[in-house]
Design a protein around this motif. Structure first.
Motif, PDB file in Angstrom:
ATOM      1  N   ASP A 167       0.847  -1.190   0.000  1.00 62.54           N
ATOM      2  CA  ASP A 167       0.000   0.000   0.000  1.00 62.54           C
ATOM      3  C   ASP A 167       0.886   1.245   0.000  1.00 62.54           C
ATOM      4  OD1 ASP A 167      -1.825   1.998   0.361  1.00 62.54           O
ATOM      5  OD2 ASP A 167      -2.727   1.180   2.184  1.00 62.54           O
ATOM      6  N   ARG A 168       0.923   1.952  -1.125  1.00 60.04           N
ATOM      7  CA  ARG A 168       1.766   3.142  -1.221  1.00 60.04           C
ATOM      8  C   ARG A 168       1.331   4.250  -0.265  1.00 60.04           C
ATOM      9  NH1 ARG A 168       5.429   4.029  -5.409  1.00 60.04           N
ATOM     10  NH2 ARG A 168       5.585   2.328  -6.915  1.00 60.04           N
ATOM     11  N   SER A 169       0.081   4.256   0.139  1.00 61.23           N
ATOM     12  CA  SER A 169      -0.381   5.306   1.055  1.00 61.23           C
ATOM     13  C   SER A 169       0.290   5.187   2.424  1.00 61.23           C
ATOM     14  CB  SER A 169      -1.899   5.247   1.219  1.00 61.23           C
ATOM     15  OG  SER A 169      -2.301   4.089   1.931  1.00 61.23           O
ATOM     16  N   LYS A 170       0.889   4.024   2.727  1.00 63.42           N
ATOM     17  CA  LYS A 170       1.580   3.827   4.007  1.00 63.42           C
ATOM     18  C   LYS A 170       3.063   4.185   3.916  1.00 63.42           C
ATOM     19  CE  LYS A 170      -1.355   0.000   5.639  1.00 63.42           C
ATOM     20  NZ  LYS A 170      -1.321  -1.418   6.097  1.00 63.42           N
ATOM     21  N   TRP A 171       3.513   4.610   2.750  1.00 62.61           N
ATOM     22  CA  TRP A 171       4.935   4.894   2.555  1.00 62.61           C
ATOM     23  C   TRP A 171       5.198   6.354   2.920  1.00 62.61           C
ATOM     24  CZ3 TRP A 171       7.739   4.390  -2.845  1.00 62.61           C
ATOM     25  CH2 TRP A 171       9.123   4.455  -2.653  1.00 62.61           C
ATOM     26  N   ARG A 172       6.132   6.579   3.867  1.00 50.23           N
ATOM     27  CA  ARG A 172       6.461   7.925   4.312  1.00 50.23           C
ATOM     28  C   ARG A 172       7.920   8.220   3.971  1.00 50.23           C
ATOM     29  NH1 ARG A 172       2.749   5.454   7.446  1.00 50.23           N
ATOM     30  NH2 ARG A 172       1.377   6.652   8.814  1.00 50.23           N
ATOM     31  N   LEU A 173       8.152   9.344   3.334  1.00 53.77           N
ATOM     32  CA  LEU A 173       9.510   9.791   3.020  1.00 53.77           C
ATOM     33  C   LEU A 173       9.891  10.941   3.936  1.00 53.77           C
ATOM     34  CD1 LEU A 173       8.929   8.043   0.532  1.00 53.77           C
ATOM     35  CD2 LEU A 173      10.072   9.752  -0.870  1.00 53.77           C
ATOM     36  N   VAL A 174      11.120  10.913   4.419  1.00 53.40           N
ATOM     37  CA  VAL A 174      11.583  11.912   5.381  1.00 53.40           C
ATOM     38  C   VAL A 174      12.678  12.771   4.748  1.00 53.40           C
ATOM     39  CG1 VAL A 174      12.548  12.285   7.681  1.00 53.40           C
ATOM     40  CG2 VAL A 174      11.112  10.284   7.238  1.00 53.40           C
ATOM     41  N   GLY A 175      12.564  14.089   4.899  1.00 52.54           N
ATOM     42  CA  GLY A 175      13.580  14.982   4.347  1.00 52.54           C
ATOM     43  C   GLY A 175      13.638  16.299   5.101  1.00 52.54           C
ATOM     44  N   LEU A 176      14.489  17.188   4.610  1.00 55.54           N
ATOM     45  CA  LEU A 176      14.772  18.451   5.298  1.00 55.54           C
ATOM     46  C   LEU A 176      14.381  19.640   4.438  1.00 55.54           C
ATOM     47  CD1 LEU A 176      17.973  16.733   5.777  1.00 55.54           C
ATOM     48  CD2 LEU A 176      17.296  17.982   7.810  1.00 55.54           C
TER      49      LEU A 176
END
Length: 319
Positions: A167-176
């Protein structure tokens, strides 16, 4: 999280992350279930291996052990949270005997669970295996960025092998990101603390996935923007960064998380968050598009409609 939950009503609160290799998985499960009840379903569980060797040394743990312990621990935690069956398990660090939770989760079927993935495929495999979300920490680093599409392929393959749905909706990307009204203002803002932040990763934290280069503030700003590690500038720069990640993910993701930092002082940091919420978020959440489309349609026909309206007024006056 308990203290923050007491002061809020709607926002979700998550661990980002619990280093599973440092903790007995039974107590990790117990604590998150307690928070699930205290927050009435607003708690989220983020899990990771533990990536700071200075922490591991103090409890006799080598980095070579952390990913295996994450794999064991996540399996145990998942069983405890989703099954009433007791868990018996023994390895070099944990000895569980007929372990079970005394309280079932408040959330039905379960609160959000995500596992960290930086460069190695371990997190992606575990997310797929257990049907959890993937937390791409350092997604904007060179190693993390290059691995994005690969990680999703690994997650999908592992999910299929274990009868789960990716499920792509559960994918979280972290950045600055840090933004201001102008690029020049944003650059002045980060003079406050960006050097200290860089020195931490250059000289203190043994965390090679966050290798950063720069000896002066200007060089550090250039590295952040030039390498793609983050975005310092205006709202357009932040939006471009998210769009770049969207393309690299080869199909999209569920959320972009801002990694908190002390580049700027408190007031400038709060202003950056406000600008991101106002000018960047709507571009990706769909809130603004319908309004922008309506304005465009109205603009296209304005001249003819205005003329017709003026004529109608004139006709009424004549009558």
């Amino acid at each position: 999280i308990a203290a923050a939950a007491e002061r809020t009503r709607h926002i979700k609160l998550g661990t980002g992350v619990i280093s599973v290799s440092y903790h007995n998985p039974l107590w990790v499960a117990e604590r998150i279930v307690l928070l699930d009840h205290l927050t009435q379903g607003r708690a989220m569980l983020g899990l990771g291996p533990g990536s700071l060797p200075t922490d591991g040394i103090m409890i006799g743990l080598q980095q070579s052990q952390t990913r295996g312990l994450l794999e064991d621990g996540m399996g145990i935690i998942t069983k405890l949270l989703t099954s009433d069956e007791p868990v018996t398990f023994k390895n070099d660090r944990w000895d569980l005997r007929e372990a079970r939770l005394h309280l079932r989760p408040y959330s039905n079927p379960l609160f959000d669970v995500a596992v960290a993935a930086v460069a190695s495929p371990t997190g992606a495999k575990l997310a797929g295996r257990h049907g959890a979300g993937m937390l791409s920490v350092g997604a904007t680093t060179a190693a993390g960025f290059d691995a994005l599409a690969l990680h999703w392929d690994v997650l999908t393959t592992e999910a299929k092998a274990h009868g789960k749905t990716a499920d792509r909706s559960k994918w979280r990307l972290v950045g600055l990101c840090h933004i201001a009204e102008t690029k020049e203002q944003a650059y002045r803002d980060v003079e406050y603390g960006i050097e200290h932040w860089f020195r931490y990763f250059q000289q203190v934290a043994a965390f090679p996935q966050m290798a950063v280069a720069g000896n002066s503030v200007s060089e550090m700003i250039e590295f952040i923007n030039g390498s793609g590690l983050g975005a310092i500038g205006t709202a357009d720069a932040c939006a471009a960064q998210i769009e770049r990640l969207w393309q690299q993910s080869n199909g999209g993701f569920g959320a972009y998380l801002l990694l908190a930092h002390n580049w700027a002082n408190r007031a400038a940091t709060q202003r950056s968050y406000e600008l991101i919420a106002r000018e960047v978020m709507p571009q990706f959440q769909g809130h603004a598009q319908a309004t922008l489309d309506a304005a465009r349609r109205a603009k296209d026909v304005r001249e003819n409609l205005a003329a017709a309206q003026a004529q109608a007024v004139e006709d009424a006056r004549a009558r």
